[in-house]
Scaffold this motif. Structure first.
Motif, mmCIF file in Angstrom:
data_model
loop_
_atom_site.group_PDB
_atom_site.id
_atom_site.type_symbol
_atom_site.label_atom_id
_atom_site.label_comp_id
_atom_site.label_asym_id
_atom_site.label_seq_id
_atom_site.Cartn_x
_atom_site.Cartn_y
_atom_site.Cartn_z
ATOM 1 N N ASP A 9 0.881 -1.164 0.000
ATOM 2 C CA ASP A 9 0.000 0.000 0.000
ATOM 3 C C ASP A 9 0.921 1.217 0.000
ATOM 4 O OD1 ASP A 9 -1.981 1.904 0.339
ATOM 5 O OD2 ASP A 9 -2.243 1.483 2.474
ATOM 6 N N VAL A 10 0.981 1.928 -1.112
ATOM 7 C CA VAL A 10 1.895 3.058 -1.257
ATOM 8 C C VAL A 10 1.100 4.355 -1.352
ATOM 9 C CG1 VAL A 10 3.699 4.109 -2.674
ATOM 10 C CG2 VAL A 10 3.566 1.615 -2.471
ATOM 11 N N ARG B 148 4.412 5.257 3.353
ATOM 12 C CA ARG B 148 3.827 6.594 3.368
ATOM 13 C C ARG B 148 4.952 7.611 3.209
ATOM 14 N NH1 ARG B 148 0.046 3.966 2.789
ATOM 15 N NH2 ARG B 148 -1.659 3.523 4.187
ATOM 16 N N VAL B 149 4.770 8.526 2.275
ATOM 17 C CA VAL B 149 5.740 9.599 2.065
ATOM 18 C C VAL B 149 4.956 10.903 2.102
ATOM 19 C CG1 VAL B 149 7.508 10.547 0.550
ATOM 20 C CG2 VAL B 149 7.142 8.074 0.620
ATOM 21 N N THR B 150 5.276 11.733 3.088
ATOM 22 C CA THR B 150 4.561 12.995 3.275
ATOM 23 C C THR B 150 5.566 14.118 3.502
ATOM 24 O OG1 THR B 150 4.391 12.621 5.668
ATOM 25 C CG2 THR B 150 2.553 11.835 4.302
ATOM 26 N N VAL B 151 5.064 15.326 3.391
ATOM 27 C CA VAL B 151 5.860 16.499 3.745
ATOM 28 C C VAL B 151 5.196 17.116 4.967
ATOM 29 C CG1 VAL B 151 6.684 18.766 3.020
ATOM 30 C CG2 VAL B 151 6.598 16.881 1.380
ATOM 31 N N ASP B 152 5.995 17.300 6.013
ATOM 32 C CA ASP B 152 5.502 17.867 7.255
ATOM 33 C C ASP B 152 6.352 19.092 7.572
ATOM 34 O OD1 ASP B 152 4.341 18.366 9.733
ATOM 35 O OD2 ASP B 152 5.508 16.809 10.749
ATOM 36 N N LEU C 251 10.734 15.976 4.928
ATOM 37 C CA LEU C 251 10.160 14.873 4.166
ATOM 38 C C LEU C 251 10.086 13.699 5.133
ATOM 39 C CD1 LEU C 251 9.267 13.786 1.352
ATOM 40 C CD2 LEU C 251 11.623 12.967 1.090
ATOM 41 N N CYS C 252 8.909 13.127 5.275
ATOM 42 C CA CYS C 252 8.697 12.045 6.233
ATOM 43 C C CYS C 252 8.442 10.745 5.488
ATOM 44 C CB CYS C 252 7.506 12.348 7.134
ATOM 45 S SG CYS C 252 7.705 13.892 8.041
ATOM 46 N N LEU C 253 9.197 9.740 5.847
ATOM 47 C CA LEU C 253 9.067 8.416 5.268
ATOM 48 C C LEU C 253 8.629 7.466 6.374
ATOM 49 C CD1 LEU C 253 12.614 8.329 3.618
ATOM 50 C CD2 LEU C 253 10.494 9.079 2.529
#
Length: 186
Positions: free
Chosen positions: A82-83, A122-126, A130-132
């Motif tokens: 699940d990406v 999950r790859v997000t920007v906080d 950059l959060c992996l």
């Protein structure tokens, strides 16, 4: 690079000198030496190409970070995936390489050691990071496990950028790898 490639190229210069000194007196030996030199040159070229790929994986330039991460995840067919990758702003090249390498290593570890049925990436920007997050439902970390080369490499990649890497137990079992990589403009 200095030890392997540097010494190979230095050796080639000496081999060229040896072949040149034999051209007039022993052309057959000079020809043999030049044939060996050609093989050495081809090997050195392969090493240069390998080193260049390690510096920045071509898939980052070909696909961009989001698609490159999805592509890396798809290479692991031993578990369901699940990406989720947020829309990413332009990121510094060093952040892209570190993110790609960390995700790739984490997924490789899951495939080799976890026995997981599913993995969530999950790859997000906080804010300015950059959060992996790579979460598997596998066996989890054994008690007293020592970090291996791959785990140390992930941590070093994050810390080189002023970021962090945490590996721990996932809620409900398995392992979670979380990296925060500061995003600074180039």
């Amino acid at each position: 690079m200095h030890d392997s490639l540097g010494s190979a190229l230095g050796s080639q210069a000496l081999t060229i000198d040896a072949a040149r000194s034999m051209i007039g007196s022993d052309p057959a030996t000079a020809d043999m030496i030049l044939g060996e030199l050609k093989t050495q040159s081809q090997q050195a070229l392969q090493e240069v190409r390998r080193l260049a790929r390690e510096l920045r994986p071509p898939v980052l330039d070909e696909l961009g970070l989001a698609a490159a991460l999805e592509h890396a995840a798809e290479q692991h067919r031993t578990f369901g995936l699940d990406v989720t990758v947020d829309d990413l702003p332009g990121l510094p090249a060093a952040v892209e390489v570190a993110a790609f390498r960390i995700v790739h290593e984490a997924l490789t570890n899951v495939a080799r050691h976890a026995g997981a049925a599913t993995v969530r990436l999950r790859v997000t920007v906080d804010g300015d990071a950059l959060c992996l997050q790579i979460i598997d439902d596998g066996a989890g970390l054994p008690a007293g496990v020592r970090p291996g080369v791959g785990t140390l490499s992930m941590r070093e990649r994050a810390e080189e950028l002023g970021g962090t890497l945490h590996i721990g137990a996932a809620t409900g079992g398995g392992t979670v790898v979380t990296a925060r990589l500061p995003v600074r403009s180039e």
